[in-house]
Design a protein around this motif. Structure first.
Motif, PDB file in Angstrom:
ATOM      1  N   ASP A 194      41.500  16.282  70.831  1.00 52.92           N
ATOM      2  CA  ASP A 194      41.719  16.727  69.453  1.00 52.92           C
ATOM      3  C   ASP A 194      42.221  15.566  68.594  1.00 52.92           C
ATOM      4  N   ILE A 195      43.145  14.787  69.154  1.00 54.30           N
ATOM      5  CA  ILE A 195      43.708  13.661  68.416  1.00 54.30           C
ATOM      6  C   ILE A 195      42.645  12.600  68.173  1.00 54.30           C
ATOM      7  N   ALA A 196      41.834  12.319  69.187  1.00 55.07           N
ATOM      8  CA  ALA A 196      40.757  11.343  69.025  1.00 55.07           C
ATOM      9  C   ALA A 196      39.803  11.765  67.921  1.00 55.07           C
ATOM     10  N   ALA A 197      39.455  13.046  67.879  1.00 54.74           N
ATOM     11  CA  ALA A 197      38.546  13.540  66.838  1.00 54.74           C
ATOM     12  C   ALA A 197      39.188  13.436  65.460  1.00 54.74           C
ATOM     13  N   ALA A 198      40.470  13.797  65.361  1.00 58.66           N
ATOM     14  CA  ALA A 198      41.148  13.770  64.064  1.00 58.66           C
ATOM     15  C   ALA A 198      41.254  12.358  63.506  1.00 58.66           C
ATOM     16  N   LEU A 199      41.426  11.370  64.387  1.00 56.94           N
ATOM     17  CA  LEU A 199      41.588   9.989  63.957  1.00 56.94           C
ATOM     18  C   LEU A 199      40.282   9.195  64.012  1.00 56.94           C
ATOM     19  N   ALA A 200      39.183   9.870  64.410  1.00 58.54           N
ATOM     20  CA  ALA A 200      37.887   9.201  64.571  1.00 58.54           C
ATOM     21  C   ALA A 200      38.013   8.003  65.499  1.00 58.54           C
ATOM     22  N   THR A 203      37.781   8.264  72.612  1.00 62.76           N
ATOM     23  CA  THR A 203      38.671   9.060  73.462  1.00 62.76           C
ATOM     24  C   THR A 203      39.407   8.183  74.468  1.00 62.76           C
ATOM     25  N   TYR A 204      38.701   7.226  75.059  1.00 61.13           N
ATOM     26  CA  TYR A 204      39.362   6.402  76.071  1.00 61.13           C
ATOM     27  C   TYR A 204      40.504   5.583  75.475  1.00 61.13           C
ATOM     28  N   HIS A 205      40.293   5.000  74.296  1.00 65.59           N
ATOM     29  CA  HIS A 205      41.364   4.255  73.644  1.00 65.59           C
ATOM     30  C   HIS A 205      42.556   5.161  73.367  1.00 65.59           C
ATOM     31  N   THR A 206      42.267   6.403  73.001  1.00 66.88           N
ATOM     32  CA  THR A 206      43.342   7.366  72.769  1.00 66.88           C
ATOM     33  C   THR A 206      44.072   7.673  74.071  1.00 66.88           C
TER      34      THR A 206
END
Length: 258
Positions: A194-200, A203-206
């Protein structure tokens, strides 16, 4: 098309055998689907990562209208990627870079922790169409490398998929910019996806920053509710759609949003 069950116990073992046989189709596991064309991986999807469209739209590379126009016009012909490039809305290099990012991000969840095979659908073709096929062994190798790196940072993979909550120490001291932005999104409800999507963000970096936050004692998996709510279709973390219904689900969501 009749689904075919593979004789292999894990997704990675089945993938290796299908790659050796130059198979085309969709291999489903518990955490997502690996799409093959002549034994090479052309796409990987997981409900635990934002999809390609979400990242392209949230990053500003495309408008929602651009994305859904391409899906509506070319999805049934498995040429969405080609449509985006031919229409001039996305440069070929930008599409390849974003596609490879989402492919490897999803593959981490499907392959790094592996799991039982659900089924293989021979001949199934993904609606995105070919972008840049990747050798299957390279996808498995990279997934395992990522798992090893993440486990060195923090050995508990629960923070990869669970809703995340702050600890009492979460507001003490400055953090690097990316880590601080991710911590600001932690609210007891959002997952890393969810956080990765919100911040564009990829996912792996997140996940790298989430594991660092966990190692620093700043976040933990949120307590599970007593009665879990039913998953929301189309949202990262929701129950997985089989590949033959994924496009229809996205079209339905787009129409309801109009």
């Amino acid at each position: 098309m009749t689904p075919v069950r593979t004789p292999h116990d894990t997704v990675s073992a089945a993938l290796a055998a299908l790659a050796d046989g130059r198979a085309t189709g969709a291999l489903s596991g518990e955490r997502g689907v690996v799409h093959l064309a002549e034994g090479r991986v052309v796409h990987v999807e997981s409900a635990l990562t934002p999809d390609l469209g979400s990242l392209l739209v949230h990053s500003g590379a495309l408008t929602p209208e651009n994305w859904w126009d391409a899906v509506g016009r070319a999805g049934a012909h498995q040429r969405v990627g080609r449509r985006l490039v031919d229409s001039g809305r996305l440069a070929p290099g930008a599409l390849q870079l974003c596609h490879l990012g989402t492919l490897f991000d999803a593959a981490y969840f499907v392959l790094a922790h592996d799991g039982p095979v659900r089924r293989f659908r021979p001949g199934a073709v993904h609606w995105l169409g070919p972008v840049r096929p990747v050798p299957a062994d390279a996808v498995v190798r990279e997934s395992r490398r990522r798992r090893a790196l993440l486990d060195r940072i923090w050995p508990d993979p629960a923070v990869d998929t669970a809703p995340l909550a702050r600890t009492a120490d979460a507001d003490t001291g400055p953090l690097p910019a990316r880590r601080g932005r991710i911590l600001a999104q932690v609210d007891g409800v959002r997952t890393a996806a969810d956080i990765a999507a919100a911040l564009a963000c990829r996912t792996y970096h997140t996940l790298v920053e989430v594991r660092r936050l966990a190692a620093g004692g700043l976040i933990v998996p949120a307590p599970r509710p007593a009665a879990p709510a039913a998953p929301v279709p189309g949202r990262p973390g929701a129950a997985w759609d089989d590949p033959d219904t994924a496009l229809l689900r996205r079209l339905k969501d787009a129409l309801e949003a109009l």
